[in-house]
Design a protein around this motif. Structure first.
Motif, PDB file in Angstrom:
ATOM      1  N   GLU A   5      53.376  58.419  31.195  1.00 17.78           N
ATOM      2  CA  GLU A   5      52.020  58.635  30.679  1.00 17.78           C
ATOM      3  C   GLU A   5      51.484  57.276  30.235  1.00 17.78           C
ATOM      4  N   LEU A   6      50.338  56.884  30.752  1.00 19.09           N
ATOM      5  CA  LEU A   6      49.707  55.616  30.387  1.00 19.09           C
ATOM      6  C   LEU A   6      48.397  55.900  29.674  1.00 19.09           C
ATOM      7  N   ASP A   7      48.270  55.395  28.466  1.00 21.99           N
ATOM      8  CA  ASP A   7      47.044  55.551  27.693  1.00 21.99           C
ATOM      9  C   ASP A   7      46.094  54.414  28.081  1.00 21.99           C
ATOM     10  N   HIS A   8      45.178  54.708  28.984  1.00 19.29           N
ATOM     11  CA  HIS A   8      44.273  53.678  29.494  1.00 19.29           C
ATOM     12  C   HIS A   8      43.346  53.127  28.405  1.00 19.29           C
ATOM     13  N   ALA A   9      43.051  53.931  27.391  1.00 18.27           N
ATOM     14  CA  ALA A   9      42.178  53.472  26.305  1.00 18.27           C
ATOM     15  C   ALA A   9      42.875  52.424  25.438  1.00 18.27           C
ATOM     16  N   THR A  10      44.193  52.494  25.364  1.00 18.35           N
ATOM     17  CA  THR A  10      44.973  51.548  24.559  1.00 18.35           C
ATOM     18  C   THR A  10      45.396  50.323  25.369  1.00 18.35           C
ATOM     19  N   CYS A  11      45.599  50.509  26.646  1.00 18.26           N
ATOM     20  CA  CYS A  11      46.119  49.452  27.530  1.00 18.26           C
ATOM     21  C   CYS A  11      45.206  48.219  27.535  1.00 18.26           C
ATOM     22  N   ILE A  12      45.833  47.048  27.407  1.00 20.04           N
ATOM     23  CA  ILE A  12      45.087  45.777  27.447  1.00 20.04           C
ATOM     24  C   ILE A  12      45.333  45.017  28.753  1.00 20.04           C
ATOM     25  N   VAL A  13      45.991  45.647  29.710  1.00 17.67           N
ATOM     26  CA  VAL A  13      46.267  45.092  31.036  1.00 17.67           C
ATOM     27  C   VAL A  13      47.005  43.749  30.915  1.00 17.67           C
ATOM     28  N   ALA A  18      54.080  45.761  34.934  1.00 19.34           N
ATOM     29  CA  ALA A  18      54.166  45.438  36.360  1.00 19.34           C
ATOM     30  C   ALA A  18      55.224  44.373  36.618  1.00 19.34           C
ATOM     31  N   SER A  19      55.435  43.487  35.653  1.00 12.26           N
ATOM     32  CA  SER A  19      56.475  42.469  35.788  1.00 12.26           C
ATOM     33  C   SER A  19      57.866  43.069  35.659  1.00 12.26           C
ATOM     34  N   VAL A  20      58.008  43.990  34.704  1.00 10.49           N
ATOM     35  CA  VAL A  20      59.306  44.601  34.427  1.00 10.49           C
ATOM     36  C   VAL A  20      59.648  45.689  35.448  1.00 10.49           C
ATOM     37  N   PHE A  25      54.556  50.204  38.362  1.00 11.64           N
ATOM     38  CA  PHE A  25      53.252  49.780  37.849  1.00 11.64           C
ATOM     39  C   PHE A  25      52.683  48.634  38.670  1.00 11.64           C
ATOM     40  N   GLN A  26      51.368  48.581  38.738  1.00 13.19           N
ATOM     41  CA  GLN A  26      50.676  47.507  39.450  1.00 13.19           C
ATOM     42  C   GLN A  26      49.366  47.221  38.729  1.00 13.19           C
ATOM     43  N   VAL A  27      48.995  45.944  38.679  1.00 14.89           N
ATOM     44  CA  VAL A  27      47.684  45.574  38.154  1.00 14.89           C
ATOM     45  C   VAL A  27      46.680  45.782  39.282  1.00 14.89           C
ATOM     46  N   SER A  28      45.564  46.408  38.983  1.00 18.46           N
ATOM     47  CA  SER A  28      44.551  46.675  40.008  1.00 18.46           C
ATOM     48  C   SER A  28      44.053  45.374  40.625  1.00 18.46           C
ATOM     49  N   ASP A  29      43.489  45.476  41.794  1.00 16.65           N
ATOM     50  CA  ASP A  29      43.009  44.296  42.530  1.00 16.65           C
ATOM     51  C   ASP A  29      42.007  43.476  41.734  1.00 16.65           C
ATOM     52  N   ASP A  30      41.201  44.147  40.902  1.00 15.15           N
ATOM     53  CA  ASP A  30      40.202  43.417  40.115  1.00 15.15           C
ATOM     54  C   ASP A  30      40.679  43.112  38.686  1.00 15.15           C
ATOM     55  N   ASN A  31      41.985  43.317  38.454  1.00 15.08           N
ATOM     56  CA  ASN A  31      42.612  43.038  37.154  1.00 15.08           C
ATOM     57  C   ASN A  31      42.000  43.830  35.995  1.00 15.08           C
ATOM     58  N   SER A  32      41.401  44.981  36.279  1.00 18.15           N
ATOM     59  CA  SER A  32      40.739  45.749  35.228  1.00 18.15           C
ATOM     60  C   SER A  32      41.589  46.871  34.648  1.00 18.15           C
ATOM     61  N   GLU A  33      42.665  47.242  35.345  1.00 14.10           N
ATOM     62  CA  GLU A  33      43.493  48.333  34.860  1.00 14.10           C
ATOM     63  C   GLU A  33      44.892  48.280  35.448  1.00 14.10           C
ATOM     64  N   VAL A  35      47.764  50.448  37.285  1.00 11.72           N
ATOM     65  CA  VAL A  35      47.910  51.622  38.133  1.00 11.72           C
ATOM     66  C   VAL A  35      49.362  52.075  38.048  1.00 11.72           C
ATOM     67  N   VAL A  36      49.570  53.344  37.755  1.00  7.94           N
ATOM     68  CA  VAL A  36      50.922  53.912  37.768  1.00  7.94           C
ATOM     69  C   VAL A  36      51.200  54.352  39.202  1.00  7.94           C
ATOM     70  N   LEU A  37      52.134  53.687  39.834  1.00  8.46           N
ATOM     71  CA  LEU A  37      52.422  53.948  41.241  1.00  8.46           C
ATOM     72  C   LEU A  37      53.234  55.222  41.448  1.00  8.46           C
TER      73      LEU A  37
END
Length: 66
Positions: A5-13, A18-20, A25-33, A35-37
């Motif tokens: 479960e990812l709380d998008h309202a809390t997430c600071i991207v 995504a590193s771990v 997990f992946q950072v969206s193409d525009d670095n805005s969110e 993505v839980v794969l």
């Protein structure tokens, strides 16, 4: 099976998840969110999911087990 479960309202991207756990997990193409794969975590990736949960700097990730 565990789920993510990812709380998008809390997430600071920060991208730590995504590193771990790049298979989960992946950072969206525009670095805005983040993505839980794979919201349903395969057993072999459970440790990665739990590490991502611990590494999140704002505690936006919850891994639900069992």
């Amino acid at each position: 099976m565990a789920t993510i479960e990812l709380d998008h309202a809390t997430c600071i991207v920060s991208g730590m998840c995504a590193s771990v756990a790049p298979d989960l997990f992946q950072v969206s193409d525009d670095n805005s969110e983040i993505v839980v794969l794979q919201p349903a975590v395969p057993d072999e990736l459970l440790d990665d999911a739990l590490n991502a949960e611990v590494c999140c700097p704002v505690e936006a990730i919850t891994v639900h087990t069992g």
